[in-house]
Design an enzyme around this catalytic site. Structure first.
Site, PDB file in Angstrom:
ATOM      1  N   TYR A  75       0.792  -1.235   0.000  1.00 25.65           N
ATOM      2  CA  TYR A  75       0.000   0.000   0.000  1.00 25.65           C
ATOM      3  C   TYR A  75       0.830   1.295   0.000  1.00 25.65           C
ATOM      4  CZ  TYR A  75      -4.465  -2.436   1.047  1.00 25.65           C
ATOM      5  OH  TYR A  75      -5.594  -3.211   1.005  1.00 25.65           O
ATOM      6  N   ASP A  91     -11.026  -8.916   8.895  1.00 23.92           N
ATOM      7  CA  ASP A  91      -9.963  -9.363   9.800  1.00 23.92           C
ATOM      8  C   ASP A  91      -9.344 -10.701   9.372  1.00 23.92           C
ATOM      9  OD1 ASP A  91     -11.952 -11.115  10.332  1.00 23.92           O
ATOM     10  OD2 ASP A  91     -12.200 -10.576  12.449  1.00 23.92           O
ATOM     11  N   THR A 122     -17.147 -11.714   6.876  1.00 26.63           N
ATOM     12  CA  THR A 122     -18.357 -12.523   6.725  1.00 26.63           C
ATOM     13  C   THR A 122     -18.014 -13.793   5.959  1.00 26.63           C
ATOM     14  OG1 THR A 122     -19.428 -10.406   6.286  1.00 26.63           O
ATOM     15  CG2 THR A 122     -20.771 -12.386   5.924  1.00 26.63           C
ATOM     16  N   ASP A 204      12.034 -42.200 -19.281  1.00 24.40           N
ATOM     17  CA  ASP A 204      11.453 -41.077 -20.045  1.00 24.40           C
ATOM     18  C   ASP A 204      11.742 -41.269 -21.539  1.00 24.40           C
ATOM     19  OD1 ASP A 204      10.486 -38.569 -20.773  1.00 24.40           O
ATOM     20  OD2 ASP A 204      12.307 -37.498 -20.150  1.00 24.40           O
TER      21      ASP A 204
HETATM   22  C1  SPV Z   1      11.020 -32.861 -18.891  1.00 30.19           C
HETATM   23  O1  SPV Z   1      10.838 -32.288 -17.817  1.00 30.19           O
HETATM   24  O2  SPV Z   1      10.560 -33.985 -19.139  1.00 30.19           O
HETATM   25  C2  SPV Z   1      11.797 -32.204 -19.954  1.00 30.19           C
HETATM   26  C3  SPV Z   1      12.759 -31.164 -19.598  1.00 30.19           C
HETATM   27  O3  SPV Z   1      11.633 -32.574 -21.092  1.00 30.19           O
HETATM   28  S1  SPV Z   1      14.271 -31.945 -19.435  1.00 30.19           S
HETATM   29  O4  SPV Z   1      14.130 -33.058 -18.534  1.00 30.19           O
HETATM   30  O5  SPV Z   1      15.214 -30.975 -18.968  1.00 30.19           O
HETATM   31  O6  SPV Z   1      14.668 -32.443 -20.765  1.00 30.19           O
HETATM   32 MG    MG Z   2      10.481 -34.295 -21.315  1.00 29.46          MG
END
Ligand code: SPV
Ligand code: MG
Length: 431
Positions: A75, A91, A122, A204
C-alpha cells in the site's frame, strides 16, 4: 469529511464486501481501490473479468464516492497518494502470507497517524458458494486454456513448476510466499514427461503413452485452476499429433511443447551420452504446421523446442531452426541447454531477440540453476520452467524415510522429518 480507503480484489461483490462498504461509510467518504490484473495474479485468484468491469461492479453498489486503481499489492504508493484517515479491511488477513500486507498498511498509516479498522469477515454458506463458483469457473477449459496467453501479456516472466499428480498440482496451485515484502506464487504448471514417467517408475522414452499422460493431466486439472503446459515429447507421428492437439485443447491445456527429435527419444539431460537423433528442419516444420492447422481455438499454443545446444550442434543451427519453426507457425520457442552456465542460453536469446522481439522464449534452467528469473528476462525470456525439482525433492525424502524405518524396525526415528497428515490435508478442498 474523513477519508476511508479499502482495496478489493474480487470479480464478484457478495455480502462480505457490502458489509465492509456499509461499515466504511460510518467513518467518512469511501474510496475503493481495485487491484490491477498484474498485482492480482501475484497472490489472489486470476481475474475472470476486466479491470474496468471490476471497477463497475464496485461503483454499482452505490456505496462509494470514488473507485481508483491500486497497481501494487503493497500500500506504500496508494496510501501516500490518498492519505486516508482510515483503511478498512476484513480481519481475515491476520495469518498467512496476507499478514505481510497488513503490516505494510499499519506501517504506512503510522507515518501520519492514519488508522486501521478491521471488521469481522463474513464467511457463510452463501459466500463460500460464490467463492467455490469462482474457482470452478477458472478451472473450466475456456478460462484455463487462454490464461497462459493472458499471463504472457501480464508478467515479466511466467513462473512455471513441474507437476505430475493431483498433490503436486495442489502445491503448484496453493503455494504462496511472502519474502522481502513481496508476495509471490507460481503462474503455470509444467507436465513434465520425465517426472510423469518417473512417478510411474518408467524411463522417459515416450513409453508412458498419451492416454496415460492425459489421465495425469485430468488428475491435476480436477484440483487446480492454473494453466498447463504439456511436455509433448517429440509429438509422435504427425497423424497422431494433430489428433492430440484437438484433445488437449478440448481439455483446456494451454500449450504443448514438442521437441525436434525423432526415433527413440531420450531425456535431454543425457545430452550426447546417449544416441539421440534430431529431426530435420523440414519434417519438424511440417509437424508444427499440421498441428497449427488442426487446432480450433485461438488460444492454444504449440511451442517448438530446439535441441541443437543439447546435441552440440551450435548456435547457428539453433537459431536457423528457431526462425524456421516460427515461420512454420510455432507460437513460442523453447531453447534447452545442459551447461552449468547460462551463457549459451543468453547468447542464443540475444541473437534471436535481435531479429524477433515478439515470439515468446521458454527456458528450463535445470543445469544452469544459478540464473535468476530477472536475469533471464533481461535476455528476452518469457517463460521459466522449474522442470523436475518437486520430484527430486520428494524422492530422497521418501527414500531416507524407508531406510530409517528398515534400520530401526519402527517409525519413531523417521517421525521428526514427517509432516502430520492434518497439515497435508489442509491443502485438499472439501466439495
Ligand atoms: C522434462 O521435464 O521432461 C523435460 C525437460 O523434457 S528436461 O528433462 O530438462 O529435458
Ligand atoms: Mg520431457
Amino acid at each position: 469529511m474523513k477519508k476511508v480507503y479499502t482495496c478489493f480484489c474480487t470479480d464478484v461483490i457478495h455480502e462480505g464486501h457490502l458489509n465492509i462498504l456499509r461499515e466504511a461509510n460510518k467513518y467518512g467518504e469511501v474510496i475503493v481501490g481495485i487491484l490491477s490484473d498484474a498485482a492480482m495474479i501475484k497472490f489472489n485468484r486470476f481475474p475472470t473479468i476486466t479491470m474496468d468491469e471490476r471497477k463497475q461492479i464496485v461503483s454499482d453498489t452505490g456505496l462509494v464516492s470514488a473507485v481508483v486503481i491500486q497497481d501494487e499489492i503493497m500500500y506504500d504508493k496508494i496510501i501516500a497518494e490518498i492519505r486516508p484517515d482510515y483503511v478498512i479491511h476484513g480481519d481475515n488477513w491476520r495469518d498467512g502470507p496476507e499478514s505481510a500486507i497488513r503490516s505494510n498498511v499499519i506501517e504506512n498509516l503510522e507515518k501520519y497517524g492514519g488508522e486501521l479498522v478491521e471488521i469481522g469477515y463474513t464467511y457463510n454458506e452463501n459466500v463460500k458458494k460464490i467463492d467455490d463458483n469462482m474457482r470452478e469457473k477458472l478451472a473450466m477449459p475456456e478460462y484455463r486454456r487462454r490464461r497462459l496467453r493472458q499471463l504472457l501479456r501480464l508478467c515479466p516472466v511466467v513462473k512455471t513448476i513441474e507437476v505430475h499428480s493431483g498433490l503436486t498440482g495442489l502445491i503448484a496451485e496453493k503455494t504462496i510466499v511472502e519474502h522481502n515484502g513481496e508476495l509471490d506464487q507460481f503462474d503455470a504448471m509444467w507436465l513434465s514427461s520425465l517426472c510423469d514417467s518417473t512417478a510411474k517408475g518408467k524411463p522417459d522414452i515416450e513409453l508412458v503413452d498419451m492416454s496415460s499422460r492425459m489421465r495425469t493431466i485430468d488428475d491435476v486439472m480436477e484440483v487446480t485452476t492454473k494453466p498447463i503446459i504439456l511436455d509433448g515429447d517429440t509429438g509422435g507421428l504427425v497423424e497422431h499429433f494433430v489428433y492430440n492437439v484437438r484433445t488437449l485443447e478440448r481439455m483446456g491445456v494451454s500449450a504443448v511443447i514438442i521437441e525436434d527429435k525423432t526415433g527413440l527419444k531420450k531425456n535431454s539431460l543425457f545430452g550426447t551420452e546417449v544416441v539421440q537423433t534430431q529431426d530435420s528442419v523440414e519434417n519438424f516444420c511440417e509437424k508444427i504446421r499440421a498441428g497449427k492447422n488442426a487446432q480450433r481455438t485461438e488460444e492454444f499454443m504449440i511451442i517448438a523446442r530446439i535441441e541443437s545446444l543439447i546435441l552440440e550442434k551450435g548456435q547457428t543451427d539453433a537459431l536457423n531452426r528457431a526462425f524456421a519453426y516460427v515461420d512454420a507457425g510455432a507460437d513460442a520457442i523453447m531453447i534447452h541447454s545442459r551447461k552449468k552456465s547460462p551463457d549459451e542460453i543468453f547468447a542464443f536469446c540475444d541473437r534471436f531477440r535481435s531479429k524477433d522481439r515478439e515470439t515468446p522464449i521458454v527456458v528450463v534452467p535445470t543445469s544452469f540453476n544459478g540464473v535468476t528469473e530477472a536475469e533471464l528476462a533481461q535476455h528476452g525470456v518469457n517463460i521459466v520452467i522449474y522442470a523436475n525439482q518437486l520430484t527430486r525433492s520428494a524422492f530422497p525424502a521418501m527414500q531416507s524415510t524407508a531406510v530409517e524405518i528398515l534400520k530401526n524396525h519402527r517409525a519413531l526415528e523417521a517421525e521428526e522429518r514427517l509432516m502430520p497428515f492434518q497439515e497435508i490435508i489442509t491443502l485438499i478442498d472439501d466439495m
